[in-house]
Design a protein around this motif. Sequence first.
Motif, PDB file in Angstrom:
ATOM      1  N   GLU A  50       0.859  -1.171   0.000  1.00 59.32           N
ATOM      2  CA  GLU A  50       0.000   0.000   0.000  1.00 59.32           C
ATOM      3  C   GLU A  50       0.901   1.228   0.000  1.00 59.32           C
ATOM      4  O   GLU A  50       1.746   1.383   0.892  1.00 59.32           O
ATOM      5  CB  GLU A  50      -0.924  -0.006   1.215  1.00 59.32           C
ATOM      6  N   VAL A  51       0.751   2.074  -1.008  1.00 63.83           N
ATOM      7  CA  VAL A  51       1.679   3.179  -1.196  1.00 63.83           C
ATOM      8  C   VAL A  51       0.934   4.508  -1.159  1.00 63.83           C
ATOM      9  O   VAL A  51      -0.289   4.571  -1.369  1.00 63.83           O
ATOM     10  CB  VAL A  51       2.461   3.046  -2.515  1.00 63.83           C
ATOM     11  N   ALA A  52       1.679   5.574  -0.908  1.00 62.01           N
ATOM     12  CA  ALA A  52       1.129   6.925  -0.896  1.00 62.01           C
ATOM     13  C   ALA A  52       2.185   7.864  -1.462  1.00 62.01           C
ATOM     14  O   ALA A  52       3.384   7.670  -1.238  1.00 62.01           O
ATOM     15  CB  ALA A  52       0.744   7.343   0.517  1.00 62.01           C
ATOM     16  N   LEU A  59      -1.874  17.307  -2.091  1.00 58.41           N
ATOM     17  CA  LEU A  59      -2.738  16.187  -1.725  1.00 58.41           C
ATOM     18  C   LEU A  59      -1.929  14.898  -1.678  1.00 58.41           C
ATOM     19  O   LEU A  59      -0.859  14.794  -2.279  1.00 58.41           O
ATOM     20  CB  LEU A  59      -3.879  16.043  -2.732  1.00 58.41           C
ATOM     21  N   THR A  60      -2.457  13.913  -0.971  1.00 60.13           N
ATOM     22  CA  THR A  60      -1.828  12.602  -0.914  1.00 60.13           C
ATOM     23  C   THR A  60      -2.679  11.599  -1.684  1.00 60.13           C
ATOM     24  O   THR A  60      -3.865  11.442  -1.401  1.00 60.13           O
ATOM     25  CB  THR A  60      -1.658  12.120   0.542  1.00 60.13           C
ATOM     26  N   TYR A 108      -7.302   8.533  -8.255  1.00 65.88           N
ATOM     27  CA  TYR A 108      -7.184   9.981  -8.375  1.00 65.88           C
ATOM     28  C   TYR A 108      -7.589  10.667  -7.075  1.00 65.88           C
ATOM     29  O   TYR A 108      -8.212  10.074  -6.192  1.00 65.88           O
ATOM     30  CB  TYR A 108      -8.105  10.503  -9.475  1.00 65.88           C
ATOM     31  N   ARG A 109      -7.303  11.940  -6.998  1.00 69.61           N
ATOM     32  CA  ARG A 109      -7.783  12.767  -5.887  1.00 69.61           C
ATOM     33  C   ARG A 109      -9.305  12.641  -5.774  1.00 69.61           C
ATOM     34  O   ARG A 109     -10.023  12.624  -6.779  1.00 69.61           O
ATOM     35  CB  ARG A 109      -7.391  14.224  -6.121  1.00 69.61           C
ATOM     36  N   GLY A 110      -9.784  12.494  -4.547  1.00 65.84           N
ATOM     37  CA  GLY A 110     -11.215  12.402  -4.328  1.00 65.84           C
ATOM     38  C   GLY A 110     -11.820  11.040  -4.596  1.00 65.84           C
ATOM     39  O   GLY A 110     -13.037  10.888  -4.525  1.00 65.84           O
ATOM     40  N   GLU A 115      -6.752  11.612  -1.012  1.00 65.64           N
ATOM     41  CA  GLU A 115      -7.332  12.846  -0.503  1.00 65.64           C
ATOM     42  C   GLU A 115      -7.948  13.660  -1.637  1.00 65.64           C
ATOM     43  O   GLU A 115      -7.602  13.471  -2.807  1.00 65.64           O
ATOM     44  CB  GLU A 115      -6.255  13.684   0.193  1.00 65.64           C
ATOM     45  N   GLY A 116      -8.851  14.559  -1.287  1.00 71.68           N
ATOM     46  CA  GLY A 116      -9.423  15.460  -2.272  1.00 71.68           C
ATOM     47  C   GLY A 116     -10.930  15.457  -2.273  1.00 71.68           C
ATOM     48  O   GLY A 116     -11.575  14.639  -1.598  1.00 71.68           O
TER      49      GLY A 116
END
Length: 303
Positions: A50-52, A59-60, A108-110, A115-116
Amino acid sequence: MRSTLLLTSLISSLSFFLASAPLLGEMIATTAPLRSLKNPPSDLNLAYEEVAFPTTDGLTLRGWFFPTSSSDAPAILYAPATAKDQRQGLSLVRPLHDAGFHVLLFSYRGSGESEGNRFAFSYGARESQDVDAAVQYLTETRGLPCVGGIGHSAGAVALILSAARTPNLRAVVAAAPFPSLADAWRVNRPAFFPVPLYEHVMRLSEWRKGFSRDEVRPLDVVHRLSPRPILFVFGRADRRIPPEEAVRLYAAAENPKAIIWLPNATHEQVRSPGLDHLMPQLIHFFHTSLSTAPECQHILTSP
């Protein structure tokens, strides 16, 4: 008087419905589902992390990285379509992994666990920045300079927009991308919906999400990928991206380029089962294309 008030109320209600229903529908249709464990990556029986990683605007983003046995092997990332998250790429992981590629799936973001704003999908405008971040993560954080990408629909658009900006995306498989967002909205406008009102709704969507359709024009930038290769995949039965729209985008690309037509595939079927059935061809494309990139020649040769 009462009849007049009733009629006025009905007209006002109808006008509000005509103006708000498409905007609400667009918001629902472009919102990715909440993350679920229905199809966890453990189902593949492959090791994963699991990566970030961060975006340039703070944003992450999060996803899954599937390493292959060779630490410096090429990496392939998957860019999801509208209202999809990283799980849309799961069926591609096993064949890519078995062919010797690292694989990165991310949201993607959100969407997913990234995040997002969950209600601000921008059809590739900001999503292409997320692809930028994914490529940077692979090349800089993980030290993998040889990176290719697969994307479907708006994900394919995001790949093209990203690759036009950064040379670090070495080869692209673009499945059912649209030439521009304005074209996609024009082609998919319901016949019963008045053009001026439809245009107003689309402008409201741009305003609400904080982007412009002019940011989403792969037709204008796809030529910048050359001399890096791009492989297009389109469906003959795709009503969202009709063949004539596909041909326009293909014509705008420079060599090296290629196109695969799926005779009976709709827009969704281009992704599944289309890309799943095409995996041998896609793997050959990446082996052949990446083997010619200077950054990849010491780690990958065509089979």
